[in-house]
Design a protein around this motif. Structure first.
Motif, PDB file in Angstrom:
ATOM      1  N   GLY A  13       0.797  -1.215   0.000  1.00 15.97           N
ATOM      2  CA  GLY A  13       0.000   0.000   0.000  1.00 15.97           C
ATOM      3  C   GLY A  13       0.835   1.273   0.000  1.00 15.97           C
ATOM      4  N   THR A  14       2.109   1.148  -0.271  1.00 13.23           N
ATOM      5  CA  THR A  14       2.985   2.317  -0.191  1.00 13.23           C
ATOM      6  C   THR A  14       3.428   2.823  -1.554  1.00 13.23           C
ATOM      7  N   LYS A  15       3.091   2.107  -2.616  1.00 11.82           N
ATOM      8  CA  LYS A  15       3.623   2.460  -3.913  1.00 11.82           C
ATOM      9  C   LYS A  15       2.554   2.351  -4.990  1.00 11.82           C
ATOM     10  N   TYR A  16       2.636   3.213  -5.968  1.00  8.10           N
ATOM     11  CA  TYR A  16       1.706   3.141  -7.079  1.00  8.10           C
ATOM     12  C   TYR A  16       2.345   2.338  -8.219  1.00  8.10           C
ATOM     13  N   ARG A  17       1.552   2.000  -9.205  1.00  8.37           N
ATOM     14  CA  ARG A  17       2.041   1.200 -10.329  1.00  8.37           C
ATOM     15  C   ARG A  17       2.739   2.114 -11.331  1.00  8.37           C
ATOM     16  N   LYS A  18       4.060   2.137 -11.262  1.00  5.58           N
ATOM     17  CA  LYS A  18       4.862   2.951 -12.168  1.00  5.58           C
ATOM     18  C   LYS A  18       5.105   2.188 -13.460  1.00  5.58           C
ATOM     19  N   GLY A  50      25.471   3.270 -18.260  1.00 10.19           N
ATOM     20  CA  GLY A  50      24.882   4.112 -19.280  1.00 10.19           C
ATOM     21  C   GLY A  50      23.382   3.987 -19.327  1.00 10.19           C
ATOM     22  N   ARG A  51      22.865   3.001 -18.650  1.00  9.70           N
ATOM     23  CA  ARG A  51      21.430   2.746 -18.671  1.00  9.70           C
ATOM     24  C   ARG A  51      20.723   3.570 -17.613  1.00  9.70           C
ATOM     25  N   LYS A  52      19.733   4.290 -18.026  1.00  8.17           N
ATOM     26  CA  LYS A  52      18.946   5.083 -17.091  1.00  8.17           C
ATOM     27  C   LYS A  52      17.711   4.290 -16.723  1.00  8.17           C
ATOM     28  N   SER A  53      17.290   4.427 -15.505  1.00  2.00           N
ATOM     29  CA  SER A  53      16.143   3.636 -15.054  1.00  2.00           C
ATOM     30  C   SER A  53      14.857   4.448 -14.946  1.00  2.00           C
ATOM     31  N   GLY A  54      14.903   5.704 -15.353  1.00  4.15           N
ATOM     32  CA  GLY A  54      13.732   6.546 -15.204  1.00  4.15           C
ATOM     33  C   GLY A  54      12.881   6.614 -16.439  1.00  4.15           C
ATOM     34  N   LEU A  55      11.945   7.535 -16.413  1.00  5.67           N
ATOM     35  CA  LEU A  55      11.003   7.717 -17.506  1.00  5.67           C
ATOM     36  C   LEU A  55      11.662   8.158 -18.803  1.00  5.67           C
ATOM     37  N   ASP A  56      12.823   8.798 -18.718  1.00  6.39           N
ATOM     38  CA  ASP A  56      13.465   9.340 -19.918  1.00  6.39           C
ATOM     39  C   ASP A  56      13.888   8.271 -20.908  1.00  6.39           C
ATOM     40  N   THR A  57      13.816   7.003 -20.538  1.00 12.27           N
ATOM     41  CA  THR A  57      14.198   5.924 -21.454  1.00 12.27           C
ATOM     42  C   THR A  57      13.003   5.123 -21.968  1.00 12.27           C
ATOM     43  N   VAL A  58      11.800   5.471 -21.546  1.00 10.50           N
ATOM     44  CA  VAL A  58      10.610   4.693 -21.917  1.00 10.50           C
ATOM     45  C   VAL A  58      10.119   5.113 -23.293  1.00 10.50           C
ATOM     46  N   SER A  59      10.074   4.150 -24.202  1.00  6.97           N
ATOM     47  CA  SER A  59       9.543   4.411 -25.538  1.00  6.97           C
ATOM     48  C   SER A  59       8.024   4.243 -25.518  1.00  6.97           C
ATOM     49  N   TRP A  95       3.364  13.383 -16.946  1.00 11.98           N
ATOM     50  CA  TRP A  95       1.959  13.536 -16.566  1.00 11.98           C
ATOM     51  C   TRP A  95       1.373  12.187 -16.158  1.00 11.98           C
ATOM     52  N   ASP A  96       1.638  11.162 -16.960  1.00 14.77           N
ATOM     53  CA  ASP A  96       1.144   9.812 -16.686  1.00 14.77           C
ATOM     54  C   ASP A  96       1.635   9.322 -15.328  1.00 14.77           C
ATOM     55  N   ASP A  97       2.898   9.529 -15.040  1.00 16.52           N
ATOM     56  CA  ASP A  97       3.468   9.066 -13.775  1.00 16.52           C
ATOM     57  C   ASP A  97       2.791   9.764 -12.594  1.00 16.52           C
ATOM     58  N   TYR A 110      -0.190  11.202 -12.609  1.00 14.77           N
ATOM     59  CA  TYR A 110      -1.591  10.777 -12.578  1.00 14.77           C
ATOM     60  C   TYR A 110      -1.710   9.444 -11.839  1.00 14.77           C
ATOM     61  N   ARG A 111      -0.837   8.499 -12.171  1.00 17.83           N
ATOM     62  CA  ARG A 111      -0.866   7.189 -11.513  1.00 17.83           C
ATOM     63  C   ARG A 111      -0.651   7.321 -10.007  1.00 17.83           C
ATOM     64  N   ARG A 112       0.263   8.210  -9.617  1.00 18.26           N
ATOM     65  CA  ARG A 112       0.555   8.416  -8.192  1.00 18.26           C
ATOM     66  C   ARG A 112      -0.679   8.988  -7.482  1.00 18.26           C
ATOM     67  N   VAL A 113      -1.267  10.022  -8.060  1.00 14.92           N
ATOM     68  CA  VAL A 113      -2.426  10.671  -7.448  1.00 14.92           C
ATOM     69  C   VAL A 113      -3.632   9.732  -7.450  1.00 14.92           C
ATOM     70  N   GLN A 114      -3.798   8.954  -8.498  1.00 15.51           N
ATOM     71  CA  GLN A 114      -4.921   8.012  -8.570  1.00 15.51           C
ATOM     72  C   GLN A 114      -4.805   6.960  -7.460  1.00 15.51           C
ATOM     73  N   GLN A 115      -3.608   6.489  -7.195  1.00 19.05           N
ATOM     74  CA  GLN A 115      -3.398   5.499  -6.134  1.00 19.05           C
ATOM     75  C   GLN A 115      -3.752   6.084  -4.760  1.00 19.05           C
ATOM     76  N   ILE A 116      -3.427   7.342  -4.562  1.00  8.65           N
ATOM     77  CA  ILE A 116      -3.711   7.986  -3.274  1.00  8.65           C
ATOM     78  C   ILE A 116      -5.210   8.227  -3.097  1.00  8.65           C
ATOM     79  N   HIS A 117      -5.849   8.811  -4.109  1.00 10.25           N
ATOM     80  CA  HIS A 117      -7.235   9.253  -3.969  1.00 10.25           C
ATOM     81  C   HIS A 117      -8.267   8.250  -4.485  1.00 10.25           C
ATOM     82  N   LYS A 118      -7.823   7.250  -5.207  1.00 10.48           N
ATOM     83  CA  LYS A 118      -8.700   6.164  -5.692  1.00 10.48           C
ATOM     84  C   LYS A 118      -9.837   6.645  -6.590  1.00 10.48           C
TER      85      LYS A 118
END
Length: 137
Positions: free
Chosen positions: A11-16, A46-55, A111-113, A115-123
Motif C-alpha cells: 500500500g505504499t507504492k503506485y504502479r509505475k 549508461g542505462r537510465k532507469s527513469g522515464l526518460d528511457t521509456v519508448s 503527466w502519466d506518472d 496521474y498514476r501516483r495521485v490516482q493510487q492515493i485518492h482512488k
C-alpha cells in the motif's frame, strides 16, 4: 512477459510504468567506459532507469501489464465492477494516446506518472480529470 509490482501490496507504492518494463529491454548500453587519462578508466552505467528511457511501445506493453494486474484486485468483486474498471482504464489509455499526438513524449510520461501516483492515493476512477495536473509542450 508479465511483471508484477509486489511493493504495491504494502500500500505504499503506485504502479509505475518503469516497474513493468524488463530491465533488459531498457534503452542505452549497460556500461560506458570513459578514459580520463593516465591509464585511468571510469566505468559508469549508461542505462537510465527513469522515464526518460521509456519508448511509446514500452509504455503500451507496460500499460497492458498494469491493466492485467488491476483486474486481479480483490476490491473488484463483481464482473460489472471489473468491466467498469476496464472501460475507465481504456478511456485513460486513449487520453494518453491523444496527449502523445499533441505534447512531447517526455511531458506525457511525466503527466502519466503523476496521474498514476495521485490516482493510487485518492482512488478516483481511471480517466477522470484531475485539476492538479497539467501538460506542457
Amino acid at each position: 512477459m508479465y511483471l508484477t509490482n509486489t511493493a504495491l501490496s504494502a500500500g505504499t507504492k503506485y504502479r509505475k510504468i518503469v516497474d513493468f518494463i524488463p530491465q533488459a529491454s531498457r534503452t542505452g548500453p549497460a556500461e560506458e567506459e570513459l578514459d580520463i587519462g593516465n591509464n585511468i578508466k571510469l566505468v559508469t552505467s549508461g542505462r537510465k532507469s527513469g522515464l526518460d528511457t521509456v519508448s511509446s511501445s514500452q509504455w503500451v506493453s507496460a500499460n497492458a501489464c498494469i491493466l492485467a494486474e488491476l483486474l486481479m484486485e480483490p476490491t473488484l468483486e463483481s464482473p460489472i465492477e471489473k468491466l467498469q474498471m476496464v472501460l475507465d482504464y481504456q478511456a485513460y489509455t486513449s487520453k494518453i494516446g491523444q496527449f502523445a499526438g499533441t505534447y512531447t513524449w517526455k511531458s506525457v510520461l511525466l503527466w502519466d506518472d503523476e496521474y498514476r501516483r495521485v490516482q493510487q492515493i485518492h482512488k478516483f476512477r481511471w480517466g477522470s480529470e484531475s485539476p492538479h495536473l497539467n501538460l506542457v509542450r
